[in-house]
Scaffold this motif. Structure first.
Motif, PDB file in Angstrom:
ATOM      1  N   ASN A   1       0.709  -1.164   0.131  1.00 20.02           N
ATOM      2  CA  ASN A   1      -0.158  -0.103  -0.190  1.00 20.02           C
ATOM      3  C   ASN A   1       0.830   1.192  -0.178  1.00 20.02           C
ATOM      4  O   ASN A   1       0.656   2.426  -0.734  1.00 20.02           O
ATOM      5  CB  ASN A   1      -0.999   0.192   1.054  1.00 20.02           C
ATOM      6  N   MET A   2       1.955   1.370   0.694  1.00 17.45           N
ATOM      7  CA  MET A   2       2.884   2.642   0.739  1.00 17.45           C
ATOM      8  C   MET A   2       3.547   2.675  -0.631  1.00 17.45           C
ATOM      9  O   MET A   2       3.645   3.549  -1.091  1.00 17.45           O
ATOM     10  CB  MET A   2       3.918   2.359   1.891  1.00 17.45           C
ATOM     11  N   ARG A   3       3.946   1.464  -1.139  1.00 13.61           N
ATOM     12  CA  ARG A   3       4.513   1.719  -2.375  1.00 13.61           C
ATOM     13  C   ARG A   3       3.555   2.165  -3.583  1.00 13.61           C
ATOM     14  O   ARG A   3       3.766   3.221  -4.218  1.00 13.61           O
ATOM     15  CB  ARG A   3       5.125   0.162  -2.937  1.00 13.61           C
ATOM     16  N   ARG A   4       2.439   1.776  -3.483  1.00 17.84           N
ATOM     17  CA  ARG A   4       1.533   2.465  -4.348  1.00 17.84           C
ATOM     18  C   ARG A   4       1.116   3.822  -3.890  1.00 17.84           C
ATOM     19  O   ARG A   4       0.853   4.481  -5.068  1.00 17.84           O
ATOM     20  CB  ARG A   4       0.056   1.283  -4.249  1.00 17.84           C
ATOM     21  N   TYR A   5       1.037   4.111  -2.752  1.00 19.17           N
ATOM     22  CA  TYR A   5       0.567   5.523  -2.337  1.00 19.17           C
ATOM     23  C   TYR A   5       1.835   6.451  -2.926  1.00 19.17           C
ATOM     24  O   TYR A   5       1.408   7.472  -3.429  1.00 19.17           O
ATOM     25  CB  TYR A   5       0.826   5.537  -0.783  1.00 19.17           C
ATOM     26  N   ILE A   6       2.964   5.941  -2.749  1.00 16.32           N
ATOM     27  CA  ILE A   6       4.184   6.898  -3.287  1.00 16.32           C
ATOM     28  C   ILE A   6       4.118   6.957  -4.763  1.00 16.32           C
ATOM     29  O   ILE A   6       4.290   8.072  -5.125  1.00 16.32           O
ATOM     30  CB  ILE A   6       5.556   6.453  -2.715  1.00 16.32           C
ATOM     31  N   ASN A   7       4.069   5.962  -5.253  1.00 20.76           N
ATOM     32  CA  ASN A   7       3.799   5.894  -6.862  1.00 20.76           C
ATOM     33  C   ASN A   7       2.785   6.691  -7.337  1.00 20.76           C
ATOM     34  O   ASN A   7       3.026   7.532  -8.534  1.00 20.76           O
ATOM     35  CB  ASN A   7       3.965   4.479  -7.253  1.00 20.76           C
TER      36      ASN A   7
END
Length: 223
Positions: free
Chosen positions: A71-77
């Protein structure tokens, strides 16, 4: 074309500034003696991952959840992609007092034609909540938007259940404008309501900005 960062230091000691209008392709770095904000990058996952793994409750009132590594990776991307689309301008926040990354914030819904935008997607790790980080970041962002980029209006939206964030915005000097009903999905209910607040440039120049500068200088009780 090479874009140079613009740096702003509290107290007006050192300032280099790009000419308006606001350009999402520029790397605007905002800084004073307490915090440094630079544009968020995809490889900043390493600096924010611990929050996602250990403090998922941070996003209790957020429309976009970032708990857990994926979720954090998607949030940042998604945040970085929104900048490329000229929609948002996300920042990662570094707390100089502790020497650690504290969270993120951003300009969003950028409307150059009407000289207005929102400020939001702000979150900090637990140990930074209630510190001077938020107040310093808000000051630098508002100073930059109003005094350097000549925006006329900055809007804030907050979930009606998020009493802490609402209190912080009112203390900051925001004016309550109203309530939007069922404006978006919620985690624990079908739809959520949110309050809309704002600061106008003339309010910033005449009262909000000077008062916030005094509070920062005096190390007043943090937001």
């Amino acid at each position: 074309m090479l874009h140079h960062p613009a740096t702003f230091n509290l107290g007006h000691e050192t300032r280099s500034v790009m000419n308006p209008p606001f350009d999402v392709k520029e790397n605007y770095v905002l800084e004073n003696e307490c915090v440094l904000m630079r544009p968020l990058q995809c490889d900043d996952l390493e600096h924010l991952l611990d929050f996602a793994l250990k403090e998922p409750e941070i996003w209790k009132y957020s429309l976009v959840q970032a708990g857990g590594e994926e979720n954090m990776r998607r949030y940042i991307n998604a945040a970085v992609a929104s900048r490329e689309k000229c929609q948002h301008y996300p920042y990662i926040v570094f707390d100089k007092m502790s020497g650690a990354y504290a969270g993120t914030t951003r300009f969003c819904d950028i409307q150059l034609a009407t000289q207005s935008m929102q400020m939001g997607y702000t979150w900090y790790g637990e140990k930074f909540q209630g510190s001077m980080v938020n107040r310093n970041c808000k000051y630098l962002l508002l100073e930059f938007a109003f005094e350097k980029m000549q925006f006329e209006r900055i809007e804030f939206r907050v979930d009606v259940q998020n009493e802490r964030s609402l209190s912080s915005l009112l203390k900051l000097g925001c004016v309550m404008e109203g309530r939007l009903r069922k404006v978006g999905p919620a985690i624990d209910s079908e739809r959520r309501d949110c309050y809309v607040l704002s600061i106008l440039k003339d309010e910033w120049m005449s009262t909000v900005g000077p008062q916030l500068r005094l509070k920062l200088a005096a190390r007043a009780v943090p937001l």
